[in-house]
Write a protein that holds these residues in place. Sequence first.
Motif, PDB file in Angstrom:
ATOM      1  N   LYS A  62       0.823  -1.197   0.000  1.00 43.18           N
ATOM      2  CA  LYS A  62       0.000   0.000   0.000  1.00 43.18           C
ATOM      3  C   LYS A  62       0.870   1.265   0.000  1.00 43.18           C
ATOM      4  CE  LYS A  62      -3.593  -0.186   2.639  1.00 43.18           C
ATOM      5  NZ  LYS A  62      -4.486  -0.157   3.818  1.00 43.18           N
ATOM      6  N   GLU A  63       1.920   1.259   0.802  1.00 43.15           N
ATOM      7  CA  GLU A  63       2.820   2.415   0.857  1.00 43.15           C
ATOM      8  C   GLU A  63       3.546   2.617  -0.472  1.00 43.15           C
ATOM      9  OE1 GLU A  63       6.743   3.943   3.317  1.00 43.15           O
ATOM     10  OE2 GLU A  63       5.548   2.283   4.099  1.00 43.15           O
ATOM     11  N   ASN A  64       3.991   1.526  -1.095  1.00 43.45           N
ATOM     12  CA  ASN A  64       4.670   1.636  -2.390  1.00 43.45           C
ATOM     13  C   ASN A  64       3.728   2.158  -3.458  1.00 43.45           C
ATOM     14  OD1 ASN A  64       7.094   0.753  -1.391  1.00 43.45           O
ATOM     15  ND2 ASN A  64       6.749  -1.382  -1.931  1.00 43.45           N
ATOM     16  N   ARG A  65       2.473   1.712  -3.456  1.00 40.86           N
ATOM     17  CA  ARG A  65       1.485   2.185  -4.420  1.00 40.86           C
ATOM     18  C   ARG A  65       1.236   3.683  -4.230  1.00 40.86           C
ATOM     19  NH1 ARG A  65      -2.831  -0.985  -3.061  1.00 40.86           N
ATOM     20  NH2 ARG A  65      -1.631  -2.745  -3.789  1.00 40.86           N
ATOM     21  N   ARG A  66       1.135   4.126  -2.974  1.00 40.68           N
ATOM     22  CA  ARG A  66       0.914   5.536  -2.671  1.00 40.68           C
ATOM     23  C   ARG A  66       2.097   6.384  -3.149  1.00 40.68           C
ATOM     24  NH1 ARG A  66       0.753   5.574   2.859  1.00 40.68           N
ATOM     25  NH2 ARG A  66      -1.113   4.333   2.728  1.00 40.68           N
ATOM     26  N   LYS A  67       3.318   5.914  -2.902  1.00 46.26           N
ATOM     27  CA  LYS A  67       4.496   6.643  -3.355  1.00 46.26           C
ATOM     28  C   LYS A  67       4.551   6.725  -4.876  1.00 46.26           C
ATOM     29  CE  LYS A  67       7.730   5.833   0.433  1.00 46.26           C
ATOM     30  NZ  LYS A  67       9.005   5.207   0.811  1.00 46.26           N
ATOM     31  N   LEU A  68       4.223   5.627  -5.541  1.00 49.09           N
ATOM     32  CA  LEU A  68       4.237   5.608  -7.001  1.00 49.09           C
ATOM     33  C   LEU A  68       3.259   6.629  -7.562  1.00 49.09           C
ATOM     34  CD1 LEU A  68       5.287   4.210  -9.578  1.00 49.09           C
ATOM     35  CD2 LEU A  68       3.328   2.680  -9.387  1.00 49.09           C
ATOM     36  N   THR A  70       2.131   9.333  -6.060  1.00 46.20           N
ATOM     37  CA  THR A  70       2.572  10.701  -5.774  1.00 46.20           C
ATOM     38  C   THR A  70       3.686  11.140  -6.718  1.00 46.20           C
ATOM     39  OG1 THR A  70       4.102   9.941  -4.064  1.00 46.20           O
ATOM     40  CG2 THR A  70       1.916  10.630  -3.339  1.00 46.20           C
ATOM     41  N   TYR A  71       4.425  10.190  -7.293  1.00 41.15           N
ATOM     42  CA  TYR A  71       5.453  10.540  -8.274  1.00 41.15           C
ATOM     43  C   TYR A  71       4.874  10.631  -9.684  1.00 41.15           C
ATOM     44  CZ  TYR A  71       9.019   9.610  -4.755  1.00 41.15           C
ATOM     45  OH  TYR A  71       9.788   9.642  -3.629  1.00 41.15           O
TER      46      TYR A  71
END
Length: 91
Positions: A62-68, A70-71
């Motif tokens: 979930k955190e990786n998806r959110r970071k992706l 936001t980029y």
Amino acid sequence: MSFGGATSAMIASIKNNKRPRKSAIEKLKKHGYYDNDNPDQLSFNKTATEEQLEKIRQEAKKENRRKLLTYLIPIGFISIAALIAIGFVKF
């Protein structure tokens, strides 16, 4: 002749690279993870259940998806704006 800061930085780098390096096995022994009785095995005292591991895995996804997102979202807007700007300049 003036060498500037490049030479002194190079000399400092060479001196820093001469320091003694610690091996991974020494670090493991220091923290108590290396089993002296059986040197081929590592022993870790902390354990996690399958549920905890799955929860950690899901949170990481979930955190990786959110970071992706936001980029990618700002990059997408900038790309579209650049294409529109190039289209107006060309014609």
